[in-house]
Design an enzyme around this catalytic site. Structure first.
Site, PDB file in Angstrom:
ATOM      1  N   SER A 136       2.073  13.452  56.598  1.00  0.00           N
ATOM      2  CA  SER A 136       0.732  13.810  56.141  1.00  0.00           C
ATOM      3  C   SER A 136       0.838  14.438  54.765  1.00  0.00           C
ATOM      4  O   SER A 136       1.884  15.009  54.405  1.00  0.00           O
ATOM      5  CB  SER A 136       0.100  14.803  57.116  1.00  0.00           C
ATOM      6  OG  SER A 136      -1.078  15.373  56.577  1.00  0.00           O
ATOM      7  N   TYR A 149       0.723  22.763  61.738  1.00  0.00           N
ATOM      8  CA  TYR A 149       0.707  21.353  61.373  1.00  0.00           C
ATOM      9  C   TYR A 149       1.401  21.125  60.030  1.00  0.00           C
ATOM     10  O   TYR A 149       2.255  20.238  59.903  1.00  0.00           O
ATOM     11  CB  TYR A 149      -0.740  20.860  61.316  1.00  0.00           C
ATOM     12  CG  TYR A 149      -0.883  19.374  61.127  1.00  0.00           C
ATOM     13  CD1 TYR A 149      -0.670  18.498  62.181  1.00  0.00           C
ATOM     14  CD2 TYR A 149      -1.235  18.838  59.894  1.00  0.00           C
ATOM     15  CE1 TYR A 149      -0.810  17.121  62.011  1.00  0.00           C
ATOM     16  CE2 TYR A 149      -1.369  17.467  59.713  1.00  0.00           C
ATOM     17  CZ  TYR A 149      -1.158  16.615  60.777  1.00  0.00           C
ATOM     18  OH  TYR A 149      -1.286  15.256  60.605  1.00  0.00           O
ATOM     19  N   LYS A 153       4.921  18.903  59.484  1.00  0.00           N
ATOM     20  CA  LYS A 153       4.978  17.689  58.672  1.00  0.00           C
ATOM     21  C   LYS A 153       5.936  17.855  57.487  1.00  0.00           C
ATOM     22  O   LYS A 153       6.603  16.888  57.080  1.00  0.00           O
ATOM     23  CB  LYS A 153       3.581  17.304  58.194  1.00  0.00           C
ATOM     24  CG  LYS A 153       2.646  16.879  59.316  1.00  0.00           C
ATOM     25  CD  LYS A 153       3.195  15.707  60.113  1.00  0.00           C
ATOM     26  CE  LYS A 153       2.182  15.187  61.117  1.00  0.00           C
ATOM     27  NZ  LYS A 153       2.701  14.019  61.883  1.00  0.00           N
TER      28      LYS A 153
END
Length: 244
Positions: A136, A149, A153
Site C-alpha cells: 500500500s 496498517y 505494509k
C-alpha cells in the site's frame, strides 16, 4: 480481454474472497493461469469457484500454522500472490498491542510464512517463479488512525526486498504492488467519510481512487514473463498521488 500469458502456471492467491483478491483471481484465470483461491469465507470461495473454475482453500490466515498446513498440502505452485490484509482504525496513542499484533500477523507474518512454503518448494524443485505482495502507499506515508496498517505494509515492502535478494539467484522474482485507496469493502470502510476522503482524492492527479481491476492488471503483469527483469520493486498504483 482473455490472454494466455500465464498459461501453464499454477498460482495461489490469498484474500481471494472479495475486493482486489477476487478480481485478481478473475484476471489471472482470464490470462490462462490455474488459480487456487484462499479465503476464510467458504461462501465467497464457492461463488468464485462457480464463476471462474478456480480451486479453493478455506482457511483463516490468522491461524497461521493451520493455513501453512493447508497450503503445503496444495503444493506445488509456480506463483504466490500475498493479497490478504486487515486493518484496525486506531490512533497511535490508542492502538492496543493485541490489535497491532493481529494486523502484523496477517499483513506481514503470513506473507513471509507462505513465501517460505511456496518458494521453498520451488527451490527444492529447481524451478523459477514469482511472488507478488500486496502492499500500500501506506508503507510510504503516515495516515492518521492507521498505525498498525502503515507499519505492517512498510515491513512488507522491506520483506519484499529481502526475498528479492535471497530468491533471485533461484530465478524467483518478488515484487510489491502499492495501491492508493482502493474501492473494496475494506477501503470503503476506512474512507467512507467525505471529510477524510476528499483531501486524499484531491491529491490524486488522475482524480479518482483505485478500482480492484486497476490492481489486478498490474499483478498479472508482474507474474508474467513481460516482467522478467523486475525484482524487488514497489509499483505505486496511485494515480500519481505520491508525486503530487
Amino acid at each position: 480481454m482473455s490472454t494466455s500469458r500465464l498459461s501453464g502456471r499454477r498460482v495461489l492467491v490469498t484474500g481471494a474472497g472479495k475486493g482486489i483478491g477476487r478480481e485478481t483471481v478473475r484476471r489471472l484465470v482470464a490470462d490462462g493461469a490455474e488459480v487456487v483461491a484462499l479465503s476464510r469465507q467458504a461462501s465467497d470461495l464457492q461463488s468464485l469457484a462457480g464463476e471462474t473454475g478456480c480451486g479453493t482453500i478455506a482457511v483463516d490466515l490468522a491461524n497461521l500454522e493451520e493455513a501453512a498446513d493447508a497450503v503445503t498440502q496444495a503444493l506445488p505452485f509456480d506463483c504466490l500472490v500475498n493479497n490478504a490484509g486487515i486493518t484496525s482504525l486506531q490512533s497511535a496513542l490508542e492502538t492496543s498491542m493485541a490489535q497491532f499484533s493481529a494486523v502484523l500477523a496477517v499483513n506481514t507474518l503470513a506473507p513471509l510464512r507462505l513465501a517460505q512454503i511456496v518458494a521453498g518448494d520451488l527451490v527444492r524443485r529447481g524451478e523459477g517463479g514469482a511472488i507478488v505482495n500486496l502492499s500500500s502507499i501506506a508503507a510510504s506515508v503516515g495516515l492518521a488512525d492507521h498505525a498498525a496498517y502503515c507499519a505492517s505494509k512498510a515491513a512488507l515492502d522491506a520483506l519484499t526486498r529481502v526475498l528479492a535478494v535471497e530468491l533471485g539467484p533461484h530465478r524467483i522474482r518478488t515484487n510489491s504492488v502499492n495501491p492508493t485507496v482502493t474501492l473494496t469493502p475494506m477501503g470503503q470502510l476506512a474512507w467512507s467519510d467525505p471529510a477524510k476522503a476528499g483531501p486524499m482524492l484531491a491529491r490524486i492527479p488522475l482524480g479518482r481512487f483505485c478500482e480492484p481491476g486497476d490492481v489486478a492488471g498490474v499483478i498479472s503483469f508482474l507474474l508474467s514473463d513481460d516482467a522478467a527483469m523486475l525484482n524487488g520493486i514497489t509499483i505505486n498504483v496511485d494515480g500519481g498521488l505520491l508525486i503530487s
